[in-house]
Motif scaffolding. Structure first.
Motif, PDB file in Angstrom:
ATOM      1  N   LYS A   1      -1.478   6.552   1.548  1.00  0.00           N
ATOM      2  CA  LYS A   1      -2.902   6.889   1.484  1.00  0.00           C
ATOM      3  C   LYS A   1      -3.778   5.638   1.603  1.00  0.00           C
ATOM      4  O   LYS A   1      -4.994   5.712   1.440  1.00  0.00           O
ATOM      5  CB  LYS A   1      -3.209   7.629   0.184  1.00  0.00           C
TER       6      LYS A   1
ATOM      7  N   ASN B   1      -2.623  11.249   3.904  1.00  0.00           N
ATOM      8  CA  ASN B   1      -1.759  10.141   4.289  1.00  0.00           C
ATOM      9  C   ASN B   1      -2.122   9.625   5.677  1.00  0.00           C
ATOM     10  O   ASN B   1      -2.615  10.379   6.532  1.00  0.00           O
ATOM     11  CB  ASN B   1      -0.292  10.579   4.302  1.00  0.00           C
TER      12      ASN B   1
ATOM     13  N   CYS C   1       0.834  -1.213   0.000  1.00  0.00           N
ATOM     14  CA  CYS C   1       0.000   0.000   0.000  1.00  0.00           C
ATOM     15  C   CYS C   1       0.863   1.255   0.000  1.00  0.00           C
ATOM     16  O   CYS C   1       2.032   1.229   0.396  1.00  0.00           O
ATOM     17  CB  CYS C   1      -0.906   0.030   1.239  1.00  0.00           C
ATOM     18  N   THR C   2       0.249   2.350  -0.406  1.00  0.00           N
ATOM     19  CA  THR C   2       0.862   3.668  -0.262  1.00  0.00           C
ATOM     20  C   THR C   2       0.449   4.235   1.093  1.00  0.00           C
ATOM     21  O   THR C   2      -0.356   3.641   1.818  1.00  0.00           O
ATOM     22  CB  THR C   2       0.390   4.616  -1.375  1.00  0.00           C
TER      23      THR C   2
ATOM     24  N   ARG D   1      -0.814  -0.348  -4.160  1.00  0.00           N
ATOM     25  CA  ARG D   1       0.134   0.187  -5.145  1.00  0.00           C
ATOM     26  C   ARG D   1      -0.271  -0.214  -6.561  1.00  0.00           C
ATOM     27  O   ARG D   1      -0.633  -1.359  -6.822  1.00  0.00           O
ATOM     28  CB  ARG D   1       1.541  -0.315  -4.864  1.00  0.00           C
TER      29      ARG D   1
END
Length: 445
Positions: A290, A349, A287-288, A294
Motif C-alpha cells: 500500500k 495495493n 514499504c508495504t 513498514r
C-alpha cells in the motif's frame, strides 16, 4: 480542529505527480499540503539527453514547483533529519537557517543520486547525468572539445579532446551517449579540420550486455546500432583508473580522454540515512504494497528510494525496479491512499506489471519493447517521444516541447558551446584586473 498537514519530501517527478493529484482532489479545508525540495523545480529526466543534444530548450524540461503547485506551500530547503517518533523533520533553508516542520502525514520521495565507485580519478574528472545542470554542462563541454581540437596542431592533445567515455550501459548512459554523439556528428559539418571519424566514443559496461531492462535480442540490436555509428561498446569491462583523464580499463586498453561521463547506477538519497524509518540493505525505505512505510500508518514512500513489493511476480521477495514507469504509477496510488487515510477509507495495493521500455538512440533512431512487441528505428523513436511527451507534467510544458520538435524539422540543431555559463564572472574579473585590455566581445572604457 486545525487542518492536518501533509508534507512531501521531494519535488521530483514522483513528488510533483503526487502533489498535483492531491492538490486537485483535496476538499477545501481537508488538509494543508507542503512540498520540500532543494530545487525550486522538477526536472523531467527522460528528456535530459535531448536537452543536452539541443533538440529541446533546457527550460522546457523543468517545471517550476511554485507555478504548478499554486494551492500548496513550497519550501526550497534541504531536509537533514526525519524524526518520526516526534512526527517532525529538520530542514536547512537557503540562507543557512534551520527549521523544524511537523506533519500529520509524511511522504518520502527524495529520489536517488548517482552511485559512484571508489575508482581513482573519478571524482576529479567525471560528471554525472541526472540534473539539468549536468546536461547543459556536457553539451557545452563536448562542443568546446571540438572547438579546441579544430584549433590545435598537437596530435596527442587532439586525440584526447576528441575521446569521450561513458561508463554505464543502462538507459541513462545509452540515451545520453547516443544523443551527444549524434549532436557532435552534426556539429563536425561546421569544422573543416574535424570529421566524425576523428572522434572516439567509448561505452564501458561491467555486465555482458547493455540495457538489461529489455530482452537480449533488443539489447543486441541496440549494441549493433551504436557500433554502426562508430561507438565502441566494451562489455564485461570496468574502469580501473581515471587519474588525470588517463583511462585504464580492465580489458587492458589505455588511452587519454577529456570527457568521462558516469551513468553506472544510482543509490537512494543520502538524506534517508539520518532518519528513524526502516530501510533495507540497499538503503531504500521498506514499504508495504500500500506504499506505507513498514511499522507506520501515516508515512508513505515511492520511487527510487522505496523498496515496494512487486505483486505481479511469483517470487514473494521480489521488489519493483527503480524505473520511471513504476514511480509515476506509484505516485497516483500513493495519492489515493493518502486521501483514503484522511477519510477513513480502505487503501489499495500497488500492482503493475512492467509494460516495457522505450529508448531514443539519437535523432530518428530508437529501440522499444512494449508488452512483448519490439519496435526499431524511426517507429521506436516516435513512440519514445510520444510516450514521454504524454508523461510530461503541465500542458504548457507539453506545448513548449512540441514546439521545439516542430522547429527542429525545417532547421538544423543549434550546435554552439556557451562555456561562459559555467563561469560567468571570468571575463569581468579579467577586465577588472587588466586595465586597457578589453575582452574581444566588449569595448574599452
Amino acid at each position: 480542529m486545525p487542518e492536518p498537514r501533509i508534507v512531501i519530501v521531494g519535488g521530483g517527478h514522483v513528488g510533483l505527480t503526487l502533489a498535483l493529484r492531491l492538490q486537485s482532489r483535496l476538499r477545501p479545508g481537508e488538509a494543508r499540503l507542503t512540498v520540500i525540495d532543494t530545487q525550486p523545480h522538477m526536472t523531467y529526466q527522460p528528456f535530459l539527453p535531448e536537452a543536452a543534444a539541443g533538440s529541446l530548450e533546457p527550460r522546457h524540461v523543468v517545471v517550476p514547483l511554485r507555478e504548478a503547485l499554486r494551492r500548496s506551500e513550497v519550501l526550497t530547503a534541504q531536509v537533514t533529519r526525519i524524526d518520526h517518533g516526534r512526527q517532525k523533520l529538520c530542514a536547512t533553508l537557503a540562507d543557512g537557517s534551520e527549521i523544524e516542520v511537523d506533519y500529520d502525514v509524511l511522504v518520502v520521495v527524495p529520489g536517488s543520486i548517482s552511485r559512484a565507485l571508489p575508482i581513482p580519478g573519478l571524482a576529479e574528472c567525471g560528471v554525472g547525468f541526472k540534473t539539468i545542470g549536468e546536461a547543459i554542462y556536457l553539451r557545452n563541454h563536448v562542443l568546446s572539445r571540438l572547438d579546441m581540437a579544430a584549433s590545435t596542431g598537437d596530435e596527442q592533445l587532439r586525440r584526447r579532446l576528441l575521446t569521450f567515455v561513458f561508463i554505464g550501459g543502462g538507459y541513462a548512459g545509452i540515451e545520453a551517449l547516443a544523443e551527444l554523439e549524434s549532436m557532435a556528428r552534426t556539429a563536425t559539418r561546421n569544422y573543416p579540420t574535424v570529421t566524425a571519424q576523428d572522434m572516439r566514443w567509448v561505452l564501458v559496461e561491467a555486465m555482458d550486455r547493455i540495457m538489461p531492462e529489455v530482452s537480449r535480442p533488443m539489447s543486441e540490436y541496440t549494441k549493433r546500432r551504436l557500433e554502426e555509428h562508430g561507438i565502441e561498446v566494451k562489455l564485461n569491462t570496468t574502469a580501473k583508473s581515471l587519474v588525470d583523464g588517463h583511462v585504464e580499463l580492465s580489458d587492458g586498453d589505455e588511452f587519454d580522454a577529456d570527457t568521462v561521463v558516469w551513468t553506472a547506477g544510482v543509490k537512494p538519497h543520502p538524506m534517508l540515512e539520518d532518519s528513524d524509518l526502516p530501510r533495507d540493505s540497499k538503503g531504500r525505505v521498506e514499504c508495504t504494497a500500500k506504499l506505507q512505510v513498514r511499522g507506520t500508518t501515516n508515512v508513505f514512500a515511492a520511487g527510487d528510494c522505496a523498496a515496494v513489493p512487486d505483486l505481479t511476480s511469483s517470487d514473494p521477495d521480489a521488489l519493483c525496479g527503480p524505473s520511471a514507469q513504476h514511480a509515476v504509477r506509484q505516485a497516483r496510488v500513493l495519492a489515493d491512499n493518502v486521501l483514503a487515510l484522511l477519510r477513513g477509507e480502505p487503501m489499495r495495493n500497488y500492482k503493475h506489471r512492467y509494460a516495457g521500455s522505450v529508448a531514443g538512440l539519437g535523432l530518428f533512431r530508437g529501440a522499444a519493447e512494449v508488452y512483448g512487441v519490439k519496435l526499431k528505428g524511426l517507429p521506436a523513436w516516435l513512440l519514445h517521444r510520444t510516450y514521454h511527451l504524454a508523461k510530461m507534467p503541465t500542458l504548457s510544458h507539453k506545448a513548449r516541447i512540441l514546439g521545439d520538435w516542430l522547429l527542429e524539422l525545417p532547421f538544423r540543431r543549434q550546435t554552439v558551446a556557451l562555456g561562459e555559463l559555467h563561469d560567468p564572472r571570468a571575463e569581468f574579473v579579467k577586465a577588472a584586473n587588466t586595465r586597457g585590455l578589453p575582452s574581444p566581445h566588449g569595448h574599452a572604457g
